[in-house]
Design a protein around this motif. Structure first.
Motif, PDB file in Angstrom:
ATOM      1  N   GLU A  52     -29.673  21.191 -25.421  1.00  0.00           N
ATOM      2  CA  GLU A  52     -30.393  22.220 -24.676  1.00  0.00           C
ATOM      3  C   GLU A  52     -31.870  22.213 -25.057  1.00  0.00           C
ATOM      4  O   GLU A  52     -32.235  21.840 -26.177  1.00  0.00           O
ATOM      5  CB  GLU A  52     -29.828  23.615 -24.957  1.00  0.00           C
ATOM      6  N   ARG A  91     -36.826  28.599 -18.077  1.00  0.00           N
ATOM      7  CA  ARG A  91     -35.901  27.638 -17.498  1.00  0.00           C
ATOM      8  C   ARG A  91     -35.302  26.810 -18.616  1.00  0.00           C
ATOM      9  O   ARG A  91     -36.024  26.107 -19.331  1.00  0.00           O
ATOM     10  CB  ARG A  91     -36.613  26.714 -16.513  1.00  0.00           C
ATOM     11  N   SER A 139     -32.744  23.787 -19.921  1.00  0.00           N
ATOM     12  CA  SER A 139     -32.192  22.510 -19.489  1.00  0.00           C
ATOM     13  C   SER A 139     -31.123  22.073 -20.478  1.00  0.00           C
ATOM     14  O   SER A 139     -31.192  22.386 -21.669  1.00  0.00           O
ATOM     15  CB  SER A 139     -33.274  21.438 -19.417  1.00  0.00           C
ATOM     16  N   CYS A 140     -30.153  21.318 -19.983  1.00  0.00           N
ATOM     17  CA  CYS A 140     -29.105  20.770 -20.842  1.00  0.00           C
ATOM     18  C   CYS A 140     -28.871  19.331 -20.389  1.00  0.00           C
ATOM     19  O   CYS A 140     -28.384  19.095 -19.270  1.00  0.00           O
ATOM     20  CB  CYS A 140     -27.828  21.582 -20.728  1.00  0.00           C
ATOM     21  N   ALA A 141     -29.220  18.411 -21.264  1.00  0.00           N
ATOM     22  CA  ALA A 141     -29.072  16.995 -20.957  1.00  0.00           C
ATOM     23  C   ALA A 141     -27.801  16.455 -21.604  1.00  0.00           C
ATOM     24  O   ALA A 141     -27.567  16.687 -22.800  1.00  0.00           O
ATOM     25  CB  ALA A 141     -30.282  16.221 -21.464  1.00  0.00           C
ATOM     26  N   ARG A 170     -27.656  21.792 -11.049  1.00  0.00           N
ATOM     27  CA  ARG A 170     -27.429  20.557 -11.778  1.00  0.00           C
ATOM     28  C   ARG A 170     -27.992  19.377 -10.992  1.00  0.00           C
ATOM     29  O   ARG A 170     -28.048  19.410  -9.765  1.00  0.00           O
ATOM     30  CB  ARG A 170     -25.951  20.344 -12.071  1.00  0.00           C
ATOM     31  N   THR A 229     -28.037  16.341 -15.967  1.00  0.00           N
ATOM     32  CA  THR A 229     -28.701  17.536 -16.502  1.00  0.00           C
ATOM     33  C   THR A 229     -28.296  18.765 -15.711  1.00  0.00           C
ATOM     34  O   THR A 229     -28.163  18.723 -14.490  1.00  0.00           O
ATOM     35  CB  THR A 229     -30.227  17.361 -16.459  1.00  0.00           C
ATOM     36  N   TYR A 284     -29.303  23.009 -15.348  1.00  0.00           N
ATOM     37  CA  TYR A 284     -30.422  23.928 -15.578  1.00  0.00           C
ATOM     38  C   TYR A 284     -29.964  25.372 -15.452  1.00  0.00           C
ATOM     39  O   TYR A 284     -28.988  25.668 -14.750  1.00  0.00           O
ATOM     40  CB  TYR A 284     -31.534  23.680 -14.556  1.00  0.00           C
TER      41      TYR A 284
END
Length: 126
Positions: free
Chosen positions: A6, A19, A21-23, A76, A82, A84
């Motif tokens: 994250e 915002r 993000s999660c990769a 997504r 990723t 979001y």
């Protein structure tokens, strides 16, 4: 092998936006990212981890906790592996560590999710 990372947390005033993000990465997970439901959860000090939002693999079907409905938007990008979480109109009670997670289906119970990120702190000042 499976990693969720994250980013995007921070300190913001009430009424502001962030915002997250999660990769996703990993030899197995990266290839099958598209089939997973992705969720966002949060945990405030002394409280149990709670569901925030989730999105199914196709990116169309979404779910939200009542407390964030109308303020948060989950999305997504499967090409980028990723997911979001756009958070608007933030309130002090949104302060928590936010985690992304993956599961093979939609659940609101965090115990059903197989993979977790390390979390990112979100602090909303009044």
């Amino acid at each position: 092998q499976v990693q969720l990372v994250e980013s995007g947390g921070g300190l913001v005033q009430a009424g502001g936006s962030l915002r997250l993000s999660c990769a996703a990465s990993g030899r197995t997970f990266g290839r099958t990212f598209t089939i997973y439901t992705m969720g966002w959860f949060r945990q405030a000090p002394g409280k149990e981890r709670e569901f925030v939002a989730a999105i199914r693999w196709g990116g169309v079907t979404t779910y939200y906790a009542d407390s964030v409905k109308g303020r948060f938007t989950i999305s997504r990008d499967n090409a980028k592996n990723t997911v979001y979480l756009q958070m608007n109109s933030l309130k002090p009670e949104d302060t928590a560590v936010y985690y992304c997670a993956a599961a093979e289906n939609y659940y609101s119970n965090y115990r059903e999710y197989n993979y977790w990120g390390q979390g990112t702190q979100v602090t909303v000042s009044s």
